[in-house]
Motif scaffolding. Structure first.
Motif: not given
Lengths: 465, 465
Positions: B48, B51, B57-58, B64, B235-236
């Motif tokens: 995390q 991240e 990123y997941s 991931y 990324t998010y």
């Protein structure tokens, strides 16, 4: 029958036969799993079902306990936990459908705007418009125009409720006041208590905030059922009640002072907050204005919401909340939503209220509403079949009609809409498994040919059903 | 160093040295537990952390992955996940403190209301007040007055943005429009993207709704940093962006058309919604009104929010959102909060806008703001030390000043307030671990003795610091 239901029924038997006594602790979930051989999920579901029925209650980390008075199971059943709330789309469709100008608005929630027309207020607005100063005072940030708050505070004081301008927050109408109050007082998942039959705005507010709603039924004589109320607050961890006690929408009753006094005692005893929706407070027909619960509030547990929407016009969007110690929190919420309330109208209201024009306007309004409501009532009483009950109370402009149980008022709503007449169907005001067999009639429109025809069509259709 | 941090650092090393390539899958949590010998919690925390730094990123259920461009670690670090938002009490104290009439309001967010004064609008309001008809149209339910929506739609069309009245929802000001839009589009826990420096209302809205906020820094030349934007959205799992691209508050820049075009492409490519806060859209100084992002919106992903608050007066509380397919959802939310917008003012605006008085008013307003902003800019440029940067852009009425990094603008705010002068401190507009070393100056007040004295006091205090 699911296993959980089966378990619930057998546990209920232990409660109803008195094997398990009030306030006795139930076996823990784990113990019950061992005893019964059912899975944890089954046991949990069974306990939750008993809780929903008001037979047991839970205390955080301590487990489940038998309710105080489980033998009055009939009463217990009336106190209902409403798991999922979804009224909004119904209300949306309803409000959309009655907006057409060609529709006779017997279903409208708003009083006939012609009765609200105040030449003096319009004159004040006109004068305001001539003065540049009204621009220079913009915008009025929360808690709103000081002079207006002072004048509102004075009106509370005149009823024997000591109030400072700083107690009052001006809001964008009464619904905004309700929402802000509820939001300031609760978090998602909290339990709130509503009347079983209530203005749909209260349901919407609860839906909006993700609250758990407990309802109590109306008392046929007193409006508020104190026994059911007691039952509810001893059974569920209720944080806030949202109640209408004066000129209740849609039914119309005003709760007597003795009952209010008892209610206040219960609130204090259990330290439960009350949001009082009192937007019809000025529309009483008798000599004396009914007291608000705020009168009995010694512990600052009560927020009182009202507005000018039912007396001067809903289009102005000016309401307020007697917010007391919640004032700052509510202002925070305003800064995150509407920022402030129209300052132009606030200025005009200051002038209007300070010249006592409002009192004269209200006097005329009350007289007219009384006359019209009586006319509608007499007419309906004469024409409607005996199987219908018309609930008449001396305030406001709604008549609430109970139809025979088999009649679905949503059908009436649909049928009448096709005839260009709106009525408010019961389903807007309560959740129920039974057929919604009530309608609300707005009596604030002159009983002329159009409205009388509309009423006749309604009466004929009810007779037919 | 915690075990998780230690693990994060060593994994980061693998990424930065290119051992792990972009979009390569990381070992699953379970595999990593086995490899490292750390606990599952430690591994989760480490992942995390990576991240949050934008290095990995997941994807739901897939695990991931290495970010697209982890080598640009500097950039990655700029895209910040703001874990806890808490700006509201600061804003509340700030707004309260600048309300005093004796304070020179250089910190005000509102334009000088004397400049907004429109005799024609007031005349219209005055005439309205004489006509009973304005009462009979009350209230105007969502989505608001049809004629007003038609006139607003016309203004979009004139900029080459095809718009129907049904696309528009009238709101209680621009902030209400932002809040309703964000609420309609998100659920608690969703990721939204904000500019690093932005109007505090956006932060409040995010706080209010329990959203996770990703920020991207401003580009020193273009205003919007497309690279950072790309980084953030890859990324998010960002659902909605809330951006100001025209006459940005507080900085003042207007993003060029080429950048807007690229931004629209990215939004479409990643299917991300945009709420465009465009309340300053009319306050441009050049010949051509800047385009809104709505112009580039082929997929109906963009909601455009604006209002009359910055041009006619914030006290009117009338804004709108180009809501498109979200119109009904937003109306639902209005029915649960403010119900509707002042119908009296809506009526007056219809008359005012249809007679083209607004265009004339805007022309004068722009001219005056341009003159005043230039005056303030020239004066500050001459008097402020070279260590300060004044950001001048040809629109709006704000000057954004960058002070030397060690100067805490909150101190300036406090000091100036004691001299009865307000300024807006940087801390209102961004979260940072560094000292907030910016201030925003409102240049919409005539540069007379009072305001010049106020500026001089400010300049002296900055020099002293």
């Amino acid at each position: 029958m699911y296993k959980s239901e089966q378990l619930a029924v057998s546990l209920k038997h232990l409660i109803e036969t008195g094997t398990w006594k009030p306030h006795e602790k139930l076996p823990s979930l784990r113990q019950q799993v061992e005893i019964s051989g059912f899975s944890l999920i089954t046991v949990m579901n069974a306990y939750q079902e008993l809780e929903a029925q008001g037979l047991i209650y839970s205390k955080e980390k301590l487990g489940y306990f038998i309710a105080e008075n489980p033998i009055q199971a009939a009463l217990a059943k009336k106190v209902i936990l409403n798991e999922k709330i979804e009224i909004n789309s119904l209300v949306f469709r309803y409000l959309k459908s009655i907006q057409s100008e060609s529709t006779i608005p017997l279903g409208s929630a708003f009083p006939n705007s012609q009765l609200l027309y105040s030449p003096k207020l319009m004159q004040t607005l006109g004068l305001q418009a001539k003065h540049r100063i009204s621009y220079e005072q913009m915008p009025s940030l929360p808690p709103g125009n000081y002079e207006l708050r002072k004048l509102i505070a004075q009106r509370y004081c005149m009823q024997g409720i000591p109030t400072d301008p700083s107690d009052i927050v001006i809001t964008s109408g009464g619904l905004d006041a309700l929402n802000l109050s509820l939001k300031a007082m609760t978090q998602a998942g909290d339990y709130i208590l509503l009347q079983e039959t209530i203005f749909y705005g209260a349901w919407q507010a609860a839906e909006n905030l993700g609250l758990k709603v407990i309802t109590i039924p109306e008392h046929p004589e007193y409006g508020l059922d104190l026994e059911a109320f007691k039952k509810a607050v001893t059974t569920y961890p209720i944080k806030v009640c949202l109640l209408m006690l004066n000129s209740h929408n849609p039914i119309g009753f005003t709760v007597k002072e003795e009952i209010k006094f008892e209610l206040a005692k219960l609130l204090h005893q259990h330290e439960i907050y009350l949001i009082e929706d009192d937007v019809y407070e000025e529309l009483y027909f008798d000599q004396k204005k009914p007291l608000s619960m705020k009168y009995y509030d010694q512990k600052n547990l009560i927020l009182h919401c009202s507005s000018f929407s039912k007396t001067l016009g809903a289009g102005f969007r000016v309401g307020w909340v007697y917010a007391g110690k919640f004032s700052e929190h509510i202002q925070h919420l305003q800064l995150m939503s509407t920022l402030s309330v129209n300052s132009f109208i606030q200025n005009a209201l200051v002038d209007y209220l300070s010249h006592r024009h409002y009192e004269k306007h209200l006097k005329t309004l009350r007289k007219t509403l009384k006359r019209l409501k009586n006319l509608y009532y007499q007419y309906l009483l004469k024409e409607l079949p005996d199987t219908c009950t018309i609930h008449y109370y001396p305030s406001g402009y709604f008549l609430w009609i109970t139809l025979p149980e088999h009649i679905d008022s949503s059908l009436i709503y649909q049928h009448m809409l096709e005839q260009n007449v709106s009525i408010a169907p019961g389903a807007l005001f309560y959740r129920t498994n039974k057929t919604p067999h009530h309608i609300r009639i707005n009596c604030s429109f002159e009983l002329n040919n159009d409205t009388q025809n509309a009423l006749n069509q309604l009466i004929q259709y009810i007779k037919k059903l």
